[in-house]
Motif scaffolding. Structure first.
Motif, mmCIF file in Angstrom:
data_model
loop_
_atom_site.group_PDB
_atom_site.id
_atom_site.type_symbol
_atom_site.label_atom_id
_atom_site.label_comp_id
_atom_site.label_asym_id
_atom_site.label_seq_id
_atom_site.Cartn_x
_atom_site.Cartn_y
_atom_site.Cartn_z
ATOM 1 N N THR A 196 0.811 -1.211 0.000
ATOM 2 C CA THR A 196 0.000 0.000 0.000
ATOM 3 C C THR A 196 0.849 1.267 0.000
ATOM 4 O O THR A 196 0.334 2.356 0.214
ATOM 5 N N ALA A 197 2.152 1.120 -0.256
ATOM 6 C CA ALA A 197 3.035 2.284 -0.315
ATOM 7 C C ALA A 197 2.813 3.038 -1.628
ATOM 8 O O ALA A 197 2.272 2.486 -2.591
ATOM 9 N N PRO A 198 3.223 4.303 -1.716
ATOM 10 C CA PRO A 198 3.199 5.000 -2.997
ATOM 11 C C PRO A 198 3.980 4.207 -4.048
ATOM 12 O O PRO A 198 4.972 3.539 -3.724
ATOM 13 N N VAL A 199 3.540 4.277 -5.297
ATOM 14 C CA VAL A 199 4.121 3.431 -6.348
ATOM 15 C C VAL A 199 5.630 3.620 -6.454
ATOM 16 O O VAL A 199 6.386 2.639 -6.515
ATOM 17 N N GLU A 200 6.101 4.854 -6.488
ATOM 18 C CA GLU A 200 7.543 5.097 -6.642
ATOM 19 C C GLU A 200 8.328 4.471 -5.495
ATOM 20 O O GLU A 200 9.416 3.917 -5.693
ATOM 21 N N GLU A 201 7.794 4.564 -4.286
ATOM 22 C CA GLU A 201 8.459 3.975 -3.119
ATOM 23 C C GLU A 201 8.475 2.454 -3.222
ATOM 24 O O GLU A 201 9.497 1.808 -2.936
ATOM 25 N N ALA A 202 7.360 1.857 -3.625
ATOM 26 C CA ALA A 202 7.295 0.399 -3.770
ATOM 27 C C ALA A 202 8.291 -0.098 -4.807
ATOM 28 O O ALA A 202 8.976 -1.111 -4.600
ATOM 29 N N VAL A 203 8.392 0.604 -5.921
ATOM 30 C CA VAL A 203 9.329 0.215 -6.970
ATOM 31 C C VAL A 203 10.767 0.340 -6.482
ATOM 32 O O VAL A 203 11.594 -0.562 -6.667
ATOM 33 N N SER A 204 11.092 1.447 -5.833
ATOM 34 C CA SER A 204 12.457 1.675 -5.351
ATOM 35 C C SER A 204 12.883 0.616 -4.337
ATOM 36 O O SER A 204 13.992 0.060 -4.424
ATOM 37 N N ILE A 227 1.186 -3.835 -8.058
ATOM 38 C CA ILE A 227 1.694 -5.086 -8.611
ATOM 39 C C ILE A 227 2.291 -4.872 -9.997
ATOM 40 O O ILE A 227 3.419 -5.306 -10.283
ATOM 41 N N GLY A 228 1.548 -4.215 -10.867
ATOM 42 C CA GLY A 228 2.044 -3.987 -12.223
ATOM 43 C C GLY A 228 3.321 -3.179 -12.277
ATOM 44 O O GLY A 228 4.307 -3.601 -12.907
ATOM 45 N N PRO A 229 3.383 -2.002 -11.644
ATOM 46 C CA PRO A 229 4.604 -1.208 -11.688
ATOM 47 C C PRO A 229 5.829 -1.912 -11.104
ATOM 48 O O PRO A 229 6.925 -1.822 -11.659
ATOM 49 N N VAL A 230 5.655 -2.614 -9.982
ATOM 50 C CA VAL A 230 6.794 -3.325 -9.387
ATOM 51 C C VAL A 230 7.219 -4.474 -10.298
ATOM 52 O O VAL A 230 8.419 -4.657 -10.580
ATOM 53 N N GLY A 231 6.257 -5.267 -10.769
ATOM 54 C CA GLY A 231 6.594 -6.368 -11.664
ATOM 55 C C GLY A 231 7.282 -5.883 -12.919
ATOM 56 O O GLY A 231 8.260 -6.488 -13.391
ATOM 57 N N GLN A 232 6.814 -4.782 -13.475
ATOM 58 C CA GLN A 232 7.422 -4.225 -14.680
ATOM 59 C C GLN A 232 8.856 -3.772 -14.426
ATOM 60 O O GLN A 232 9.761 -4.037 -15.229
ATOM 61 N N ALA A 233 9.079 -3.097 -13.300
ATOM 62 C CA ALA A 233 10.429 -2.631 -12.969
ATOM 63 C C ALA A 233 11.389 -3.796 -12.802
ATOM 64 O O ALA A 233 12.540 -3.756 -13.269
ATOM 65 N N LEU A 234 10.933 -4.860 -12.139
ATOM 66 C CA LEU A 234 11.785 -6.039 -11.947
ATOM 67 C C LEU A 234 12.069 -6.710 -13.287
ATOM 68 O O LEU A 234 13.206 -7.136 -13.562
ATOM 69 N N ALA A 235 11.046 -6.823 -14.141
ATOM 70 C CA ALA A 235 11.229 -7.473 -15.447
ATOM 71 C C ALA A 235 12.207 -6.691 -16.317
ATOM 72 O O ALA A 235 13.070 -7.284 -16.989
ATOM 73 N N LEU A 236 12.088 -5.374 -16.311
ATOM 74 C CA LEU A 236 13.021 -4.565 -17.098
ATOM 75 C C LEU A 236 14.444 -4.688 -16.564
ATOM 76 O O LEU A 236 15.414 -4.766 -17.327
ATOM 77 N N ALA A 237 14.576 -4.707 -15.236
ATOM 78 C CA ALA A 237 15.905 -4.831 -14.639
ATOM 79 C C ALA A 237 16.557 -6.174 -14.966
ATOM 80 O O ALA A 237 17.787 -6.268 -15.082
ATOM 81 N N ILE A 275 9.669 -14.684 -11.618
ATOM 82 C CA ILE A 275 8.324 -15.248 -11.497
ATOM 83 C C ILE A 275 7.535 -14.317 -10.593
ATOM 84 O O ILE A 275 8.091 -13.742 -9.646
ATOM 85 N N THR A 276 6.237 -14.170 -10.835
ATOM 86 C CA THR A 276 5.394 -13.421 -9.905
ATOM 87 C C THR A 276 4.178 -14.258 -9.534
ATOM 88 O O THR A 276 3.697 -15.053 -10.341
#
Length: 428
Positions: free
Chosen positions: A58-66, A99-109, A223-224
């Motif tokens: 439930t954190a802000p998206v940028e914080e969750a991704v970071s 879920i989408g933003p974090v998964g996308q960031a991990l996949a790109l990395a 995997i997610t």
């Protein structure tokens, strides 16, 4: 370390850590540890699967991704060959994330495509069929999750919901393909990756489906899913003789105990009601908390006065009652204030010699687990015996350890609280 997990809350981290430690017959599981946040030192050498508990759901998206990318960096530095992004088996999120933003960031990395998305956990009634998520025989949006105070789920179509959260296309592997076996699943995922799909929702309606998917993912870097997605993964490493496995037995603890419940789910309210019919309970008046009339001192005093009666303090309420309180004080302010209340209560309990604490609710568990870890120097948490599906006992610390049980709101049998304390060593 072979498998690294980035979990978006503490109860979810315990859930998947339990799955990895237990594994599946006949091979069993991996030597598994749970870490409260990203560690600042290397993992113990014997750990084969490491689960990092974040509070990013439930954190802000940028914080969750970071935070998730920081966890990824640490896990890869430990030598992990496979990364799992673990989220709830009810896909707790919003149309904006996380879920989408974090998964996308991990996949790109990790330069990964055709990444599996599978929140299924059939043991507790979560299944995916035709890309739709069910809770037992009800679609997700008819299961009660539509009333969740922080992440209400109003759409059971995982493909459609995930498409709102990411700019990449989402594919689907249907039940018929999964039933055809792991080679068919692997081929379908490879086709999706070639078509440019970053994510692929995979149907699963049974544990056997999860084992099939696990075999298909033996070479997947990312995997997610929910904790069920890990069911078939330890076997891949054990059969390759890369893993030796671990032991989930723990010594029982003596001394006083306490139960802290902050979940408003139907399952937790049922558990609270049953416990209240037999043992000492204290219903937290949230407006009194907001005004400062009820504090951690209040809760600790009640728990101390009722030792031997499995004392429970709880802020659980009906969706209507929760909604009214949020409208009056603000959703985020109520959540932060209750988290702080339970964390302060846990700190006092640890200082007063309590070594068995049961916690209900993802946000509450995160606050309590972090408080306990901070008090004990932020050690790795050893995975102990399973209480109910998806809920193990956690051992925090070595010389004077604390036993924790962190229960997601919807998990556990009606008598979960009593069962948890009994396994921890309480005199029931």
């Amino acid at each position: 370390m072979l498998i690294g997990v980035i979990a978006d809350d503490f109860t979810g981290a315990s859930d998947i850590a339990n799955t990895l430690a237990k594994g599946a017959a006949p091979e069993g599981g991996l030597a598994t540890a749970q870490f409260p946040g990203v560690p600042n030192s290397p993992a113990p050498a014997h750990i084969e699967a490491g689960v990092i508990s974040l509070k990013s759901r439930t954190a802000p998206v940028e914080e969750a991704v970071s935070e998730s990318l920081a966890a990824l960096e640490w896990l890869l530095a430990q030598g992990c060959q496979q990364i799992i992004f673990k989220y709830c088996s009810t896909f707790d999120s919003t149309s904006e994330g996380n879920i989408g933003p974090v998964g996308q960031a991990l996949a790109l990395a990790m330069n990964a495509r055709g990444v599996v998305v599978c929140p299924a956990f059939p043991t507790v009634g979560r299944t995916v069929y035709q890309g739709h998520l069910f809770v037992f025989d009800k679609l997700l949006n008819e299961s009660g999750m539509q009333n969740h105070p922080l992440t209400p789920m109003t759409d059971p179509d995982i493909r459609r919901f995930l498409s709102l959260q990411t700019e990449w296309s989402v594919g689907h592997v249907a039940q018929a393909v999964v039933s055809a076996g792991s080679e068919a699943v692997a081929a379908a995922l490879a086709d999706d990756a070639r078509r440019g799909n970053m994510f692929t929702v995979v149907d699963a309606t049974s544990d056997q489906d999860l084992m099939t998917i696990g075999a298909a993912l033996q070479d997947a870097s990312l995997i997610t899913g929910g904790s069920g997605i890990a069911l078939g993964l330890p076997r891949n490493f054990i059969r390759k003789r890369l893993a030796r496995g671990g032991d989930t037995t723990l010594d029982a603890q003596t001394g006083p105990d306490a139960i802290l419940a902050g979940s408003c789910s139907g399952a937790t309210r049922e558990q609270v009601d049953l416990h209240a019919s037999r043992q000492a309970t204290y219903a937290i008046d949230v407006p009194d908390v907001m005004s400062g009339k009820v504090t951690a001192d209040t809760l600790v005093a009640f728990i101390a006065e009722n030792q031997g009666k499995q004392p429970l303090v709880y802020s659980s309420g009906t969706p209507e009652a929760v909604r009214k309180i949020q409208e009056k004080f603000g959703r985020d302010k109520v959540a932060a204030t209750l988290d702080a209340l339970f964390a302060d209560t846990a700190r006092q309990l640890i200082g007063n010699g309590y070594r068995k604490i049961v916690v209900a609710g993802g946000e509450t568990s995160g606050a309590v687990a972090q408080a306990v870890a901070d008090e004990l120097g932020n050690p790795a948490m050893q995975i102990g015996p399973e209480i109910d599906p998806g809920i193990p006992v956690l051992k925090v610390g070595e010389t004077d350890p604390v036993l924790l049980a962190l229960k997601s709101g919807n998990f556990g049998a009606p008598d979960f609280f009593k069962k948890a304390l009994s396994i921890m060593g309480a005199d029931i």
